[in-house]
Design an enzyme around this catalytic site. Structure first.
Site, short mmCIF file in Angstrom:
data_model
loop_
_atom_site.label_atom_id
_atom_site.label_comp_id
_atom_site.label_asym_id
_atom_site.label_seq_id
_atom_site.Cartn_x
_atom_site.Cartn_y
_atom_site.Cartn_z
N CYS A 83 42.67 10.00 95.32
CA CYS A 83 41.93 9.15 96.33
C CYS A 83 43.21 8.04 97.03
O CYS A 83 43.81 7.62 96.36
CB CYS A 83 41.17 8.16 95.75
SG CYS A 83 39.62 9.13 95.34
N SER A 129 39.76 7.50 87.86
CA SER A 129 38.82 8.69 87.90
C SER A 129 39.11 9.75 89.18
O SER A 129 38.92 10.65 89.13
CB SER A 129 37.45 8.07 88.53
OG SER A 129 37.39 7.46 89.66
N CYS A 130 40.07 8.96 90.16
CA CYS A 130 40.50 9.90 91.09
C CYS A 130 42.12 9.74 91.37
O CYS A 130 42.24 8.89 92.04
CB CYS A 130 39.52 9.90 92.48
SG CYS A 130 40.17 11.12 93.51
N GLY A 131 42.90 11.00 90.98
CA GLY A 131 44.45 10.45 91.23
C GLY A 131 44.73 10.85 92.65
O GLY A 131 45.89 10.43 93.12
#
Length: 290
Positions: A130, A126-128
């Site tokens: 993070c 969902s979050c590259g």
């Protein structure tokens, strides 16, 4: 990997309970597979090899080599496909892990750019971004940043056709309804490459990795279409590949717009069959209205 083989590892049928109003029933649903992929590199003289774990990312299995190569390139660790000697899966004793590690052996006389190796490359679907130490640490510089891009003329009616073409080509999305895609189009609207993954950034890395292998870079004569929203990292990766036009079905973040302006990328959001927003306009790209 053939399409049927790709689907066999990237989607899975599961039995669920479906509730409709006050009634429920058992239902066979198809879901996108999400598994970890560890990317490792080796480099240095044959007698003094250095081995390094670079990243663990949650991805949809399939096109793993494209993903690993694209990731190493868009993160600035390698500069060319020629820097790579061999790419392969490492098989583990655990059956479930046998294809969740990709080893990339670099050529003997190449030293990878690991000056930012203190970054934590653990990412999720969902979050590259993070886990990375700071925004500044991932502003890698594209080798195409100072390249003189050709002038592109894009017809509005061509843009309106792209979302439907992307959906029709998304075999895994058609089966699951829960996977992202990156599609590379010509300015005439022809689809050249498509990659899917539960992670937006993974889908783009897979596409760029494939393009790097096929010696297609820079992609400054093409349109990149993203199936979801536009984050900073997606624009950063697009810039690394020299992409001149990025369009998306969803909205961009403020930082994505700022980076697009920095790299002179035309950025379009909320692209539908009859409308879109222009968030940044390159002086090299002209969008002709009807």
């Amino acid at each position: 990997m053939e399409m049927n083989d790709l689907q066999s590892v990237s989607i899975k049928d599961m039995h669920i309970r479906k509730v409709n109003g006050f009634e429920s029933s058992f239902f066979a649903d198809t879901l996108s597979v999400e598994e970890p992929l560890e990317i490792r590199i080796s480099y240095g003289p044959e007698t003094q090899k250095t081995y390094k774990n670079i990243s663990v990312t949650m991805r949809t299995p399939g096109n793993d080599f494209d993903l690993a190569i694209g990731f190493l390139y868009t993160e600035g660790i390698i500069t060319s496909y020629l820097d790579i000697k061999k790419v392969y899966h490492i098989k583990m004793d655990c059956e479930l892990q046998k294809k969740n590690i990709v080893q990339v052996d670099l050529i003997e006389n190449f030293t990878p750019h690991l000056m930012q190796s203190d970054r934590n490359f653990y990412t999720t679907s969902s979050c590259g971004v993070c886990g990375k130490s700071s925004i500044e640490s991932i502003k890698t510089v594209s080798v195409f940043n100072h390249l003189e891009n050709p002038k592109l003329n894009i017809a509005t009616d061509i843009l309106y056709q792209l979302p439907q073409k992307l959906r029709l080509a998304q075999s895994n999305f058609a089966a699951t309804g829960g996977i992202h895609a990156s599609g590379l189009f010509t300015v005439e609207g022809d689809l050249l490459l498509l990659r899917e993954d539960v992670g937006r950034h993974n889908a783009l890395d897979k596409l760029i990795g494939c393009a790097l292998i096929d010696n297609l870079l820079p992609l400054n004569k093409h349109i990149l279409l993203l199936s979801g929203r536009i984050s900073f990292e997606l624009i950063q990766k697009a810039a690394m590949a020299g992409i001149a036009v990025v369009a998306a079905i969803g909205a961009p973040s403020t930082l994505a717009v700022e980076i697009a302006a920095e790299f002179n990328i035309t950025l379009l959001g909320f692209l539908k069959e009859d409308r879109f927003n222009i968030y940044n306009s390159s002086d090299k790209v002209s969008i002709a209205t009807l």
